[in-house]
Motif scaffolding. Sequence first.
Motif, PDB file in Angstrom:
ATOM      1  N   MET A   1      -5.401   6.922 -13.857  1.00  0.00           N
ATOM      2  CA  MET A   1      -4.033   6.654 -14.314  1.00  0.00           C
ATOM      3  C   MET A   1      -3.919   6.885 -15.816  1.00  0.00           C
ATOM      4  SD  MET A   1      -3.547   3.254 -12.031  1.00  0.00           S
ATOM      5  CE  MET A   1      -1.819   2.932 -12.244  1.00  0.00           C
TER       6      MET A   1
ATOM      7  N   MET B   1       1.097  -1.221 -11.026  1.00  0.00           N
ATOM      8  CA  MET B   1      -0.118  -0.513 -11.414  1.00  0.00           C
ATOM      9  C   MET B   1      -0.788   0.238 -10.284  1.00  0.00           C
ATOM     10  SD  MET B   1      -1.795  -3.247 -13.954  1.00  0.00           S
ATOM     11  CE  MET B   1      -2.836  -1.996 -14.653  1.00  0.00           C
ATOM     12  N   GLY B   2      -0.079   0.555  -9.250  1.00  0.00           N
ATOM     13  CA  GLY B   2      -0.662   1.352  -8.175  1.00  0.00           C
ATOM     14  C   GLY B   2      -1.819   0.648  -7.491  1.00  0.00           C
ATOM     15  N   LEU B   3      -2.778   1.469  -7.038  1.00  0.00           N
ATOM     16  CA  LEU B   3      -3.885   0.883  -6.285  1.00  0.00           C
ATOM     17  C   LEU B   3      -4.773  -0.009  -7.155  1.00  0.00           C
ATOM     18  CD1 LEU B   3      -5.008   3.692  -3.824  1.00  0.00           C
ATOM     19  CD2 LEU B   3      -3.772   1.598  -3.338  1.00  0.00           C
ATOM     20  N   PHE B   4      -4.780   0.239  -8.470  1.00  0.00           N
ATOM     21  CA  PHE B   4      -5.575  -0.624  -9.360  1.00  0.00           C
ATOM     22  C   PHE B   4      -5.032  -2.059  -9.290  1.00  0.00           C
ATOM     23  CE2 PHE B   4      -6.285  -2.779 -13.384  1.00  0.00           C
ATOM     24  CZ  PHE B   4      -7.650  -2.625 -13.551  1.00  0.00           C
ATOM     25  N   GLY B   5      -3.719  -2.174  -9.481  1.00  0.00           N
ATOM     26  CA  GLY B   5      -3.103  -3.506  -9.425  1.00  0.00           C
ATOM     27  C   GLY B   5      -3.264  -4.132  -8.059  1.00  0.00           C
TER      28      GLY B   5
ATOM     29  N   PHE C   1       0.844  -1.194   0.000  1.00  0.00           N
ATOM     30  CA  PHE C   1       0.000   0.000   0.000  1.00  0.00           C
ATOM     31  C   PHE C   1       0.883   1.250   0.000  1.00  0.00           C
ATOM     32  CE2 PHE C   1      -3.558   2.648   1.399  1.00  0.00           C
ATOM     33  CZ  PHE C   1      -4.590   2.059   0.683  1.00  0.00           C
TER      34      PHE C   1
ATOM     35  N   GLU D   1      -1.302  12.133  -4.114  1.00  0.00           N
ATOM     36  CA  GLU D   1      -2.345  13.109  -3.750  1.00  0.00           C
ATOM     37  C   GLU D   1      -3.180  12.620  -2.566  1.00  0.00           C
ATOM     38  OE1 GLU D   1      -2.627  11.144  -6.340  1.00  0.00           O
ATOM     39  OE2 GLU D   1      -4.636  10.287  -6.299  1.00  0.00           O
ATOM     40  N   MET D   2      -3.182  11.311  -2.341  1.00  0.00           N
ATOM     41  CA  MET D   2      -3.989  10.774  -1.237  1.00  0.00           C
ATOM     42  C   MET D   2      -3.339  11.013   0.124  1.00  0.00           C
ATOM     43  SD  MET D   2      -5.458   7.133  -2.337  1.00  0.00           S
ATOM     44  CE  MET D   2      -5.953   6.736  -0.671  1.00  0.00           C
TER      45      MET D   2
ATOM     46  N   TYR E   1     -10.310 -16.163 -13.813  1.00  0.00           N
ATOM     47  CA  TYR E   1      -9.990 -16.887 -12.576  1.00  0.00           C
ATOM     48  C   TYR E   1     -11.240 -17.027 -11.707  1.00  0.00           C
ATOM     49  CZ  TYR E   1      -8.160 -17.881  -7.975  1.00  0.00           C
ATOM     50  OH  TYR E   1      -7.934 -18.447  -6.749  1.00  0.00           O
TER      51      TYR E   1
ATOM     52  N   TYR F   1       2.284   6.193  -7.053  1.00  0.00           N
ATOM     53  CA  TYR F   1       1.218   6.598  -7.980  1.00  0.00           C
ATOM     54  C   TYR F   1       0.210   7.590  -7.397  1.00  0.00           C
ATOM     55  CZ  TYR F   1       2.713   2.682 -10.863  1.00  0.00           C
ATOM     56  OH  TYR F   1       3.456   1.829 -11.630  1.00  0.00           O
ATOM     57  N   HIS F   2      -0.053   7.507  -6.109  1.00  0.00           N
ATOM     58  CA  HIS F   2      -1.184   8.287  -5.590  1.00  0.00           C
ATOM     59  C   HIS F   2      -0.741   9.212  -4.461  1.00  0.00           C
ATOM     60  CE1 HIS F   2      -3.590   5.316  -7.798  1.00  0.00           C
ATOM     61  NE2 HIS F   2      -2.809   4.416  -7.238  1.00  0.00           N
TER      62      HIS F   2
ATOM     63  N   LEU G   1     -14.329  -0.187  -8.084  1.00  0.00           N
ATOM     64  CA  LEU G   1     -13.630  -1.109  -8.991  1.00  0.00           C
ATOM     65  C   LEU G   1     -14.046  -2.546  -8.690  1.00  0.00           C
ATOM     66  CD1 LEU G   1     -11.448  -1.909 -11.044  1.00  0.00           C
ATOM     67  CD2 LEU G   1      -9.792  -1.835  -9.201  1.00  0.00           C
TER      68      LEU G   1
ATOM     69  N   LEU H   1      -5.901  -7.277 -17.427  1.00  0.00           N
ATOM     70  CA  LEU H   1      -5.860  -7.681 -16.020  1.00  0.00           C
ATOM     71  C   LEU H   1      -7.267  -8.009 -15.512  1.00  0.00           C
ATOM     72  CD1 LEU H   1      -3.821  -8.104 -13.814  1.00  0.00           C
ATOM     73  CD2 LEU H   1      -4.184  -5.787 -13.040  1.00  0.00           C
TER      74      LEU H   1
ATOM     75  N   ARG I   1      -8.951  14.142  -0.556  1.00  0.00           N
ATOM     76  CA  ARG I   1      -8.724  13.361  -1.775  1.00  0.00           C
ATOM     77  C   ARG I   1      -8.820  11.858  -1.501  1.00  0.00           C
ATOM     78  NH1 ARG I   1      -6.084  16.054  -5.971  1.00  0.00           N
ATOM     79  NH2 ARG I   1      -6.980  14.274  -7.054  1.00  0.00           N
TER      80      ARG I   1
ATOM     81  N   LEU J   1     -11.562   2.359  -5.386  1.00  0.00           N
ATOM     82  CA  LEU J   1     -11.242   0.949  -5.155  1.00  0.00           C
ATOM     83  C   LEU J   1     -12.516   0.147  -4.885  1.00  0.00           C
ATOM     84  CD1 LEU J   1      -8.030   0.883  -2.976  1.00  0.00           C
ATOM     85  CD2 LEU J   1      -8.288   0.615  -5.429  1.00  0.00           C
TER      86      LEU J   1
ATOM     87  N   GLN K   1      -5.638  -3.554  -5.906  1.00  0.00           N
ATOM     88  CA  GLN K   1      -7.022  -3.970  -5.692  1.00  0.00           C
ATOM     89  C   GLN K   1      -7.334  -5.258  -6.454  1.00  0.00           C
ATOM     90  OE1 GLN K   1      -9.298  -3.540  -3.780  1.00  0.00           O
ATOM     91  NE2 GLN K   1     -11.291  -3.069  -4.600  1.00  0.00           N
ATOM     92  N   MET K   2      -6.797  -5.392  -7.671  1.00  0.00           N
ATOM     93  CA  MET K   2      -7.046  -6.618  -8.436  1.00  0.00           C
ATOM     94  C   MET K   2      -6.427  -7.819  -7.707  1.00  0.00           C
ATOM     95  SD  MET K   2      -8.951  -5.517 -10.689  1.00  0.00           S
ATOM     96  CE  MET K   2      -9.350  -7.033 -11.464  1.00  0.00           C
TER      97      MET K   2
ATOM     98  N   PHE L   1      -6.044  -8.025  -4.559  1.00  0.00           N
ATOM     99  CA  PHE L   1      -6.887  -8.250  -3.393  1.00  0.00           C
ATOM    100  C   PHE L   1      -8.144  -9.043  -3.788  1.00  0.00           C
ATOM    101  CE2 PHE L   1      -9.807  -6.557   0.004  1.00  0.00           C
ATOM    102  CZ  PHE L   1      -9.154  -7.175   1.050  1.00  0.00           C
ATOM    103  N   ILE L   2      -8.711  -8.691  -4.956  1.00  0.00           N
ATOM    104  CA  ILE L   2      -9.911  -9.407  -5.424  1.00  0.00           C
ATOM    105  C   ILE L   2      -9.570 -10.879  -5.683  1.00  0.00           C
ATOM    106  CG2 ILE L   2     -11.524  -9.624  -7.367  1.00  0.00           C
ATOM    107  CD1 ILE L   2     -11.549  -6.568  -7.524  1.00  0.00           C
ATOM    108  N   VAL L   3      -8.415 -11.110  -6.320  1.00  0.00           N
ATOM    109  CA  VAL L   3      -8.007 -12.503  -6.578  1.00  0.00           C
ATOM    110  C   VAL L   3      -7.890 -13.259  -5.257  1.00  0.00           C
ATOM    111  CG1 VAL L   3      -6.110 -13.956  -7.392  1.00  0.00           C
ATOM    112  CG2 VAL L   3      -6.848 -12.018  -8.763  1.00  0.00           C
TER     113      VAL L   3
END
Lengths: 505, 367
Positions: free
Chosen positions: B112, A427-431, A310, A320-321, B130, A317-318, B274, B123, B264, B271, A433-434, A436-438
């Motif tokens: 992004m 890929m930052g939080l996108f990667g 995190f 700003e957060m 999966y 990447y983030h 998403l 992805l 922000r 997330l 999160q993915m 995490f989903i997996v």
Amino acid sequence: METQNDNLDQDLETNRKKLMERLQENQDLTFRDFRVGQKESRGFLAYFESLVDHEWITVSILKPLMLDFPGIQSIYDKHNFGIEDIQKQVLPNSRIDAVWEWNAVIQALLSGQTALFLEGEDKALILKTPSGEYRAVTESESEAVVRGPREGFIESIGVNVALLRRKIKDENLKLESLNLGRKSQTKVNIVYIEGVANPKLVEEVRKRLNRIDIDAILESGYIEELIEDAPQSVYPTVGNTEKPDVLAAKLLEGRVGIMVNGTPFVLTVPFLLVEAFQNAEDYYARPYFASLIRILRYISYMITAILPSFYVALQSYHQEMIPTPLLISMSEGREGVPFPVFVEALIMGIIYEILREAGVRMPRPVGQAVSIVGALVIGEASVQAGLVSQTMVIVVALTAISGFVVPALADTAAILRLYFLLPAAAMGLFGWQMAFIVLLIHLASLRSFGVPYTTPIMPAHIGELQDVFIRSPLWSMVARPALLSKGRRQGKNGWQLWRGGKKGK
Amino acid sequence: MRVYRISNRQVFSFFVVIVASLSFGLPNLFMRTLKQDFWETIVVALVVEALLGWVLYQLGLRYPQQTIFQYSEAILGKFMGKIFSSVLVLFFITVSTVFLAAIVEFFTIAIMPETPAYVFKILLLLVSVYAIHAGIESIMRLTEIWAPIVVASYISIIVLNIKWMKLDNLKPMFQYGILEIAQTSLLPIAWFGICIIMGVLMAYHNSPKDFLKVKIGGLVSGVGILTLTMIAGIAALGMNVILKQVYSIYLLSQMVSIGDFIERMESIQVLTWLAGGFICISSFHYAGCEGLKQIFHAKSLAIIAPVVSIIIYMLTVILFPNSVTRTSFILNGFPYFALAVEIGGVFFLYTVSFIKDKLNPKRKRVK
């Protein structure tokens, strides 16, 4: 060597020859000849010198046979007294089995028992004489508690059974025994409480254990790996405990225990994810504090598994957060650090794992050296040299300490840290999160002996959440976990008890 | 051991999540024509959707433990049934494609911008494959755990923006006639109509008799949260600003600020969305695969799922080369196709089943 399972012969010398043949090249195999009765019938004891208690043999076998026997007139004078008379009237041992087959004799000898052969008999007596060289019952090191029973299981399955029976004095506590491992013939006990454990679950455990065909079972870990539902998963689907009170509690919830001789770790199935966050002491302490600690455990596990990734995602990447004042001080700390934050996190993570492994394996006297190297060189010097930022040291330290809060999942956390780090860096939080989903999908698809691994969180059983994120007061936990056992754990409605208590009734 | 199927709570959560996930680019399209009166079209769409749900519920009860692909063959015959199923499969794949395109577009525009779109697409589709491999139960369990987070995300946006809201922004209301409302309702009807995925889910439900009420409960809750957030958006930002935004709810989440320190936080909101969007992609991807499995009598989804994911990827590239074509498809293309399948197809299936039952009463209710 080919194993023949033929029967014993009536001729004593044939039996001796056969035994020597089967157990040749075993220097510690000992024969002790004797003569008994008025007719001086010949016989011998056979045992492995290294496995038996010599004093016990002298006192409880040889002495009754050779010295006390003449006193028992009723059979001493008999012309044709048999091995059965010896079993019933001469030997005072608490357990004597008569066997007719060679395999049973060999097996008994190899597990530290003594075989008694007599002229003219085609059976032998098996006498319990194992030496008592076992570790004493001491406090469990892996599951230490401040309040609660201190005793832990030991390497002897017999002692472990005794420790359990002292906790549950119920006729329905069942114990099935089998020997596993072609060479090791390790004794394994299946323990459960009839009427509480689901009979289908017990049958499934029996089936999976009987399927095991391996040279040796040297620790319960062997069995765990051979019977678990998802061997490909990083998450354990078979639990283990070193404490009799924990095993008792699990059996009382409808779980099945698997005790293995030679190890203090008893397996329990089914094992659910939430069990990893429960601790025996939760139930001995007051519920409010226990609940607070329970929540902290979940938070700690999240920290140890995802904090570095995190942090990398936010830093890379983030930005700003991150609140501006915090971002400024973090950026100042990173000034001059030559590595990208991902590489920094990776290197520090690996160094931490090396230190941890060294800490576990090293001889105790050199412990201090490792601590000094860890604390001073890695922590202080590397920051001063500008190789690592201070924030990263804090992140890694927090990750490391949090990892010890949930010991059952400590090894999965180490893998998850790396697993999250890569997509977060790419890929930052996108990667992140993915990934995490997996992980969530993977957890949702796991089962332990037919029970969904993430029960009662997903699929949710609202009523059972009272022992997941918090530990509700005992009086409110009336039913047993529904997927394990249908019954209730409290006779009276706990609420009524509580209200009664309040009114002073 | 108890065989686990989809529970009531999972179905409820699922409909909340898929409706709430329409927030990716749709709200401003809903508001475009009727402005402050947009909620009236949503009410109309809900009524139509409830009726559609009732029809599918009746079919589901008549053919227990069968998916819409299976009973369409039983009702229409093998050949016609397969054609009907093929159209449905195309519909589900299209919905999955639109969701994928919308989410990826959102990420490439708002979050992004330097990362190429194909990375996100590949992805998401890989993870979707999966998820399908892990089974519908796993997707539903993920939904169950994620729905409260999605709901909390919307509620926090509404609550934390109260200080910006002006109720005057909600005026004027009730300006449009019934005809205009009915016409404009077609878009929300088409979009809420994606809930015909219940034709697949009902076969796996552990108490099908409760399905309708649970589904309508989930749908109303999801739509309610979405609509409330949109109304909060209008109140906080004003109609003019909202209409110029593609992602109005995202803008609203950017305005959240707690104690001048936590600001922000939209990345955290993103997330949660998403994951919601992913659930939509994977569940419709799954429904498409399930249909193909039935059509081709395949034994598993092991090959079908990756093949369909490639098709979805190709469709996003061909159909939506840019944001304009996607919006235009959502507004002008998708509703007609969707309404034809959702209303036309389902009612046609029900009518044929009804007539067949009348002609041959013995067939009725094979329970």
